[in-house]
Design a protein around this motif. Structure first.
Motif, PDB file in Angstrom:
ATOM      1  N   ALA B  60       0.845  -1.202   0.000  1.00 26.17           N
ATOM      2  CA  ALA B  60       0.000   0.000   0.000  1.00 26.17           C
ATOM      3  C   ALA B  60       0.879   1.250   0.000  1.00 26.17           C
ATOM      4  CB  ALA B  60      -0.905  -0.017   1.234  1.00 26.17           C
ATOM      5  N   ARG B  61       1.938   1.215   0.787  1.00 23.73           N
ATOM      6  CA  ARG B  61       2.822   2.376   0.861  1.00 23.73           C
ATOM      7  C   ARG B  61       3.510   2.622  -0.491  1.00 23.73           C
ATOM      8  NH1 ARG B  61       7.837   1.173   4.027  1.00 23.73           N
ATOM      9  NH2 ARG B  61       8.441   0.590   1.933  1.00 23.73           N
ATOM     10  N   ASP B  62       4.026   1.550  -1.091  1.00 22.78           N
ATOM     11  CA  ASP B  62       4.756   1.696  -2.348  1.00 22.78           C
ATOM     12  C   ASP B  62       3.852   2.131  -3.495  1.00 22.78           C
ATOM     13  OD1 ASP B  62       6.978  -1.070  -1.631  1.00 22.78           O
ATOM     14  OD2 ASP B  62       7.153   1.068  -1.207  1.00 22.78           O
ATOM     15  N   VAL B  63       2.607   1.611  -3.475  1.00 23.53           N
ATOM     16  CA  VAL B  63       1.701   1.934  -4.583  1.00 23.53           C
ATOM     17  C   VAL B  63       1.020   3.280  -4.341  1.00 23.53           C
ATOM     18  CG1 VAL B  63      -0.302   1.108  -5.894  1.00 23.53           C
ATOM     19  CG2 VAL B  63       1.370  -0.514  -5.061  1.00 23.53           C
ATOM     20  N   GLY B  64       0.934   3.657  -3.055  1.00 27.12           N
ATOM     21  CA  GLY B  64       0.289   4.930  -2.743  1.00 27.12           C
ATOM     22  C   GLY B  64      -1.208   4.789  -2.594  1.00 27.12           C
ATOM     23  N   VAL B  65      -1.648   3.638  -2.061  1.00 21.38           N
ATOM     24  CA  VAL B  65      -3.088   3.416  -1.854  1.00 21.38           C
ATOM     25  C   VAL B  65      -3.297   2.926  -0.421  1.00 21.38           C
ATOM     26  CG1 VAL B  65      -3.581   2.865  -4.279  1.00 21.38           C
ATOM     27  CG2 VAL B  65      -2.857   1.046  -2.732  1.00 21.38           C
ATOM     28  N   SER B  66      -4.570   2.749  -0.038  1.00 19.08           N
ATOM     29  CA  SER B  66      -4.832   2.252   1.309  1.00 19.08           C
ATOM     30  C   SER B  66      -4.519   0.756   1.365  1.00 19.08           C
ATOM     31  CB  SER B  66      -6.310   2.478   1.665  1.00 19.08           C
ATOM     32  OG  SER B  66      -7.100   1.704   0.794  1.00 19.08           O
ATOM     33  N   THR B  67      -4.391   0.230   2.596  1.00 16.56           N
ATOM     34  CA  THR B  67      -4.054  -1.186   2.748  1.00 16.56           C
ATOM     35  C   THR B  67      -5.147  -2.072   2.164  1.00 16.56           C
ATOM     36  OG1 THR B  67      -2.926  -0.588   4.766  1.00 16.56           O
ATOM     37  CG2 THR B  67      -3.297  -2.914   4.440  1.00 16.56           C
ATOM     38  N   SER B  68      -6.431  -1.672   2.381  1.00 20.81           N
ATOM     39  CA  SER B  68      -7.515  -2.489   1.847  1.00 20.81           C
ATOM     40  C   SER B  68      -7.490  -2.483   0.321  1.00 20.81           C
ATOM     41  CB  SER B  68      -8.863  -1.977   2.370  1.00 20.81           C
ATOM     42  OG  SER B  68      -9.027  -0.630   1.976  1.00 20.81           O
ATOM     43  N   GLU B  69      -7.120  -1.323  -0.245  1.00 25.15           N
ATOM     44  CA  GLU B  69      -7.041  -1.243  -1.706  1.00 25.15           C
ATOM     45  C   GLU B  69      -5.883  -2.120  -2.211  1.00 25.15           C
ATOM     46  OE1 GLU B  69      -8.954  -0.270  -3.848  1.00 25.15           O
ATOM     47  OE2 GLU B  69      -7.882   0.299  -5.668  1.00 25.15           O
ATOM     48  N   ALA B  70      -4.754  -2.128  -1.448  1.00 20.40           N
ATOM     49  CA  ALA B  70      -3.617  -2.972  -1.824  1.00 20.40           C
ATOM     50  C   ALA B  70      -4.042  -4.437  -1.838  1.00 20.40           C
ATOM     51  CB  ALA B  70      -2.446  -2.763  -0.865  1.00 20.40           C
ATOM     52  N   TYR B  71      -4.831  -4.815  -0.825  1.00 17.68           N
ATOM     53  CA  TYR B  71      -5.332  -6.183  -0.759  1.00 17.68           C
ATOM     54  C   TYR B  71      -6.166  -6.503  -2.000  1.00 17.68           C
ATOM     55  CZ  TYR B  71      -8.024 -10.241   0.741  1.00 17.68           C
ATOM     56  OH  TYR B  71      -8.598 -11.472   0.788  1.00 17.68           O
ATOM     57  N   ARG B  72      -7.052  -5.568  -2.353  1.00 16.44           N
ATOM     58  CA  ARG B  72      -7.913  -5.789  -3.532  1.00 16.44           C
ATOM     59  C   ARG B  72      -7.072  -5.937  -4.812  1.00 16.44           C
ATOM     60  NH1 ARG B  72     -10.003  -3.704  -7.900  1.00 16.44           N
ATOM     61  NH2 ARG B  72      -8.842  -1.757  -7.794  1.00 16.44           N
ATOM     62  N   LEU B  73      -6.066  -5.098  -4.921  1.00 14.68           N
ATOM     63  CA  LEU B  73      -5.248  -5.115  -6.136  1.00 14.68           C
ATOM     64  C   LEU B  73      -4.491  -6.439  -6.273  1.00 14.68           C
ATOM     65  CD1 LEU B  73      -3.826  -1.466  -6.017  1.00 14.68           C
ATOM     66  CD2 LEU B  73      -5.532  -2.361  -7.598  1.00 14.68           C
ATOM     67  N   VAL B  74      -3.885  -6.880  -5.138  1.00 17.88           N
ATOM     68  CA  VAL B  74      -3.114  -8.140  -5.191  1.00 17.88           C
ATOM     69  C   VAL B  74      -4.050  -9.300  -5.527  1.00 17.88           C
ATOM     70  CG1 VAL B  74      -1.778  -9.780  -3.796  1.00 17.88           C
ATOM     71  CG2 VAL B  74      -1.292  -7.338  -3.655  1.00 17.88           C
ATOM     72  N   GLN B  75      -5.240  -9.296  -4.925  1.00 14.75           N
ATOM     73  CA  GLN B  75      -6.175 -10.379  -5.205  1.00 14.75           C
ATOM     74  C   GLN B  75      -6.624 -10.359  -6.670  1.00 14.75           C
ATOM     75  OE1 GLN B  75      -6.628 -12.922  -3.197  1.00 14.75           O
ATOM     76  NE2 GLN B  75      -5.151 -11.818  -1.933  1.00 14.75           N
ATOM     77  N   ALA B  76      -6.806  -9.162  -7.197  1.00 13.85           N
ATOM     78  CA  ALA B  76      -7.225  -9.039  -8.599  1.00 13.85           C
ATOM     79  C   ALA B  76      -6.164  -9.644  -9.515  1.00 13.85           C
ATOM     80  CB  ALA B  76      -7.457  -7.572  -8.964  1.00 13.85           C
ATOM     81  N   LEU B  77      -4.896  -9.369  -9.219  1.00 15.84           N
ATOM     82  CA  LEU B  77      -3.807  -9.900 -10.037  1.00 15.84           C
ATOM     83  C   LEU B  77      -3.690 -11.413  -9.858  1.00 15.84           C
ATOM     84  CD1 LEU B  77      -1.154  -7.081  -9.441  1.00 15.84           C
ATOM     85  CD2 LEU B  77      -2.552  -7.426 -11.472  1.00 15.84           C
TER      86      LEU B  77
END
Lengths: 167, 582
Positions: B60-77
C-alpha cells in the motif's frame, strides 16, 4: 651514417609506456592517464658513436584483447622495451609472455626490462629479486625508472640502442 | 486524490518501459491502479525472477493506496493468474507465474499488431476508392502524358544525334589530333587522355615503406612537407594496414589496397619487401592503376637485393629516391599545365601555319574567303553577345563562303529564332544554317519527377490489386497435415501467378489454426504449413527474400478482421506489402 630502427614498447595497461616515451622524446611528464588506443608512434634521434640513430617507437596498447593485432605490430622491430609497474606486481608477471611473443615475431632481437614508478615505492628495490619473482628470464638488462623524476629513462633507450647496433 | 494516483501510475508505468507489464495491461485490460501495483511488484521481484515476502501495508505504501485497496489489487492480479499470493505467517509471499513468451516475442507480437493495423488502414483507403483502378488510370493519364512522353523522347533522340554528329566532326579536328600525338608519344590510348583531361588527378605524395617495420625508405611530395613527420605517417599507415589485415582479411594474400579520405585516396601497391603508398587527389584513370603496378614492380626488380637486405641504413636507399621523385613529378601537374606532347603540339601548329602560308601563296582566292569568313565569324560572335544573354545558348559557329552554320543548344524556341535573326542581320552574312536545338533542362527534370510520381502510383495500384486478389485465397489444410497436397499446391501456383507480375511486392505468410489441439501442436503445425507454402512459392521462382513467414500468434489472428472468418479453420493466408512497409 643515418640508421632507422623500429622498436616496440610492451606492457600491461597503465604501466607507464606512454609516459616513458613522453619523458624520453619530449622530456615531459603528466600525472593524468590516457589510454593508448591501438598503437601510438613517435620518433627520436639519438647519437651513438658518431652515427645518427633514429628510433621509430611503437607504443602498443596495453590490452590483452588486442593481442592478435599487437603481434602484427611487432613485425620488423629491431628491439623492445618490456615495461612493468613496481606498484602493481601483477604487471611484472605479464612480462615473460610478452618477451616470448616478441621473440616469436623477431627472433634474436634484443629487449630490455623496465620496472617503472620507483617514485611510488617507499624504499629501495632489488631488481634481480623482482625479476626472479616475476619469472623473467635472466640475461636481459633491467632498469628501475621513474617517468615522474626522469630517473634512468634515457639509459633505457641508450642501452637498447647499443644492443641493437651491437655496441 | 484519485487523479493524483492516476498520474503517478501512468508515470511509473512509463518509466518502467517494461514490455511484460504492457503485455499484461493490454491482455487483461488492467485499470491504472492494478497496472501500478503490478509494475511495483515486478520491480520488487527483479522483473518476476524472485519470490518476495511482503505485507499489504508495504505494498500500500509503495503503490500509494490504502491497505484495503492494496489487498484488492493483489487479489485481482492473483485471480487473473498473473501472480500467486500466499499467506506466509504475518506476511504474504508473492511470486509471478512463469510466462512462456520472451520479451522479444511480446515486442514482436505488438509490433505485428501495429503492422496489421496499418495494412487494414491501407485496405480501407483503397476500398474507399482513393485510388483509381489500373485500367482507369491509364485511360485518364495517357491522353495527357502520352503526347508529352513522345515529344520528349523525340527531343532526346535529336539531342543524342546532334551530340554524335559533333563527336564525328571533332574526329577530324586539331584537338583530337593533339590527343593522337600525345597518345603516340606516351603509349596511352587517346580516349584515356581525353578522360584524364576531363577528370584530372594529381599524385600528391609517394611513400615507399618497408613492409614489416613500417620504416619509410623513400618519399617525395609535390608540396612542402606537411605538419606531421612523414616517418610517423608511414608507421601509422603500416599500423592501419596491419590492423585491417589482421582484423578483416579472409585470405592470406588479401591486401589493403586503398584508403580514402575526402577527395584524396591512398592507393597501395605491395611488393615482397616494401609497399608503395600513392597519395592521389582527383580521379585516377585505369591507366594510372597500371602505371602504379608497373612502377612498384620495376622498383622491386631493380632494387631487390637492396630492399631485401635493408638493415636501417638510410644512406643505402639512395637508388630508390630518384625514381620516386620522377614518378611524383610525372603525375603532379594538371593536364592544363601541359605535360608530354605539348612540344609536339606546338610543332604541329607551326607546320600547319607553314602549310597555310603555302596555300595563301598558291590560292589567293581561298585566302580572301578564309579571311572574310573569319571576319564574319568574329562579327557574328560579337553580334550574338550583344543581342542575347550568354547563359541562354551554347553554340558553335562555322562560316564557309559567307554562310554561317550554327550548331549547339539554346534554352527555348524563341532564343533559337532570335539567334537566327541576329546571325542573318550581321553584315557580310550571305545565309544562315541554323541547327541549334532546344534543350530545356528544367522541363526535362520536371518531366522526370512526373514520371516518378506516376510510377509510384502505378506500384500502389498494382499492390492494392495484388492484396485484394491474395486475400480472396485461403489455403486450407486437412487436420494434422502440413504438407502441400494437390489442392494446396494449386492455390500456391495461383498465388505465384498473381504476384509474379508485381516484383516489388513482399509477402507475409500467416497461419491460423482451429481451436482443437494444444497451443504447442497448433503452433508446430502452423509453422510447418507456413514453411511448406513458402518453399512452394520459392520453388516456383519467387525470391526467398520476398517471402516472410509470420510467427504463429492466435491473439494476433483473432484481432485481424481479414482472418476472423477463418478462426475455426486450419490454413494459410498471404498478405502483400511493399518492401519498405516493415
Amino acid at each position: 651514417m643515418l640508421i632507422q630502427k623500429k622498436i616496440c614498447l610492451l606492457g600491461d595497461f597503465a604501466v607507464g609506456k606512454t609516459s616513458l616515451i613522453r619523458r624520453f622524446v619530449y622530456n615531459e611528464f603528466s600525472e593524468s592517464y590516457l589510454t593508448t588506443i591501438g598503437v601510438h608512434i613517435t620518433k627520436k634521434e639519438i647519437l651513438l658513436g658518431g652515427d645518427r640513430l633514429v628510433l621509430i617507437i611503437w607504443d602498443l596498447a596495453g590490452n590483452d584483447g588486442f593481442q592478435k593485432t599487437a603481434a602484427s605490430y611487432l613485425a620488423g622491430a629491431a628491439g623492445a622495451i618490456f615495461v612493468g609497474d613496481l606498484s602493481r606486481s601483477e604487471t611484472m608477471s605479464g612480462i615473460p609472455s610478452q618477451m616470448r611473443m616478441f621473440e616469436e615475431s623477431n627472433p634474436g632481437s634484443p629487449g630490455v626490462i623496465v620496472f617503472n614508478k620507483t617514485d611510488l615505492l617507499p624504499g629501495p628495490v632489488n631488481p634481480m629479486q623482482t625479476s626472479r619473482e616475476a619469472g623473467i628470464p635472466e640475461g636481459a638488462p633491467v632498469f628501475l625508472t621513474s617517468c615522474k623524476t626522469g630517473e634512468n629513462v634515457g639509459s633505457v633507450f641508450d642501452s637498447l640502442a647499443g644492443l641493437i647496433l651491437g655496441r | 486524490m484519485r487523479k493524483e494516483i492516476d498520474i503517478r501510475a501512468l508515470k511509473r508505468i512509463d518509466e518502467l518501459d517494461n514490455p511484460y507489464l504492457r503485455h499484461f495491461v493490454r491482455r487483461h485490460n488492467l485499470d491504472d491502479r492494478e497496472a501500478l501495483a503490478l509494475g511495483v511488484l515486478m520491480e520488487q521481484t527483479d522483473h518476476m525472477r524472485l519470490a518476495i515476502r511482503t505485507s499489504y501495508s508495504m505494498i500500500a505504501r509503495d503503490v500509494g493506496v490504502s491497505t484495503s485497496e492494496a489487498y484488492r489489487l493483489v487479489q485481482a492480479l492473483h485471480r487473473r493468474r498473473i501472480l500467486e499470493s500466499r499467506t506466509d505467517g504475518e506476511l504474504i509471499r508473492i511470486a509471478f507465474y512463469p510466462i512462456k513468451e520472451t520479451v522479444d516475442e511480446i515486442r514482436l507480437a505488438y509490433k505485428n499488431a501495429r503492422r496489421l493495423d496499418v495494412v487494414e488502414g491501407d485496405l480501407r483507403t483503397i476500398k474507399g476508392r482513393d485510388y483509381l483502378p489500373r485500367a482507369d488510370l491509364f485511360d485518364d493519364i495517357y491522353p495527357l502524358m502520352g503526347s508529352l512522353i513522345a515529344r520528349k523522347m523525340s527531343e532526346a533522340l535529336r539531342s543524342l544525334a546532334h551530340y554524335i554528329d559533333k563527336r564525328l566532326e571533332a574526329a577530324t579536328s586539331l584537338r583530337l589530333w593533339r590527343y593522337r600525338v600525345r597518345s603516340r608519344i606516351s603509349g596511352v590510348p587517346a580516349g584515356e587522355l581525353m578522360l584524364r583531361d576531363t577528370l584530372p588527378f594529381i599524385v600528391e605524395e609517394l611513400f615507399i615503406i618497408e613492409k614489416k617495420s613500417g620504416i619509410l625508405m623513400a618519399h617525395h611530395s609535390r608540396k612542402a612537407e606537411g605538419e606531421v613527420d612523414r616517418d610517423l605517417v608511414s608507421g601509422m599507415l603500416t599500423a592501419i594496414r596491419d590492423f585491417v589485415k589482421t582484423s578483416f582479411k579472409k585470405k592470406r594474400e588479401d591486401e589493403v589496397d586503398e584508403i580514402a579520405y575526402g577527395e584524396a585516396r591512398i592507393l597501395i601497391r605491395a611488393e615482397p619487401y616494401f609497399y608503395a603508398a600513392f597519395v592521389v587527389t582527383g580521379n585516377p584513370d585505369i591507366e594510372f592503376n597500371l602505371e602504379m603496378d608497373r612502377f612498384a614492380l620495376e622498383l622491386h626488380r631493380a632494387n631487390r637485393s637492396l630492399v631485401r637486405s635493408f638493415n636501417g641504413d638510410m644512406d643505402s636507399l639512395e637508388p630508390l629516391r630518384a625514381p620516386v621523385r620522377g614518378f611524383v613529378e610525372r603525375f603532379s601537374t594538371l593536364p592544363s599545365e601541359e605535360r608530354e606532347g605539348g612540344a609536339s603540339l606546338r610543332s604541329l601548329k607551326r607546320a600547319g601555319a607553314v602549310v597555310a602560308v603555302l596555300l595563301i601563296c598558291l590560292l589567293g582566292l581561298a585566302i580572301y574567303h578564309s579571311w572574310n569568313d573569319a571576319r564574319i565569324r568574329k562579327l557574328t560572335i560579337a553580334r550574338l553577345a550583344g543581342t542575347l544573354p550568354v547563359h541562354m545558348y551554347d553554340v558553335e559557329l562555322k562560316v564557309g563562303r559567307g554562310v554561317v552554320t550554327a550548331t549547339g543548344m539554346a534554352s527555348s524556341e524563341d532564343i533559337v529564332r532570335r539567334l537566327g535573326d541576329a546571325l542573318a542581320s550581321t553584315p557580310g552574312v550571305k545565309g544562315v544554317d541554323n541547327r541549334v536545338l532546344v534543350v530545356d533542362i528544367e522541363r526535362i527534370s520536371r518531366f522526370r519527377g512526373e514520371m516518378e510520381t506516376i510510377r509510384k502510383r502505378m506500384d500502389a495500384v498494382l499492390l492494392a490489386q495484388t492484396r485484394e486478389e491474395l486475400e480472396k485465397i485461403v489455403i486450407r489444410f486437412p487436420i494434422n497435415v502440413a504438407e502441400l497436397g494437390k489442392e494446396q499446391d494449386f492455390l500456391v501456383k495461383r498465388i505465384y501467378e498473381i504476384i509474379r507480375h508485381h516484383p516489388a511486392a513482399h509477402l507475409d505468410v500467416v497461419a491460423f489454426a482451429d481451436k482443437t489441439g494444444s497451443f504447442e501442436i497448433n503452433k508446430s503445425l502452423a509453422e510447418r504449413r507456413v514453411a511448406a507454402v513458402r518453399a512452394g512459392l520459392i520453388a516456383r521462382g519467387i525470391e526467398p527474400s520476398r517471402v516472410h513467414p509470420f510467427p504463429f500468434d492466435p491473439a494476433l489472428i483473432e484481432s485481424d478482421p481479414r482472418m476472423a472468418a477463418h478462426l475455426d479453420e486450419r490454413g494459410i493466408m498471404i498478405f502483400a506489402r511493399m518492401a519498405e512497409e516493415e
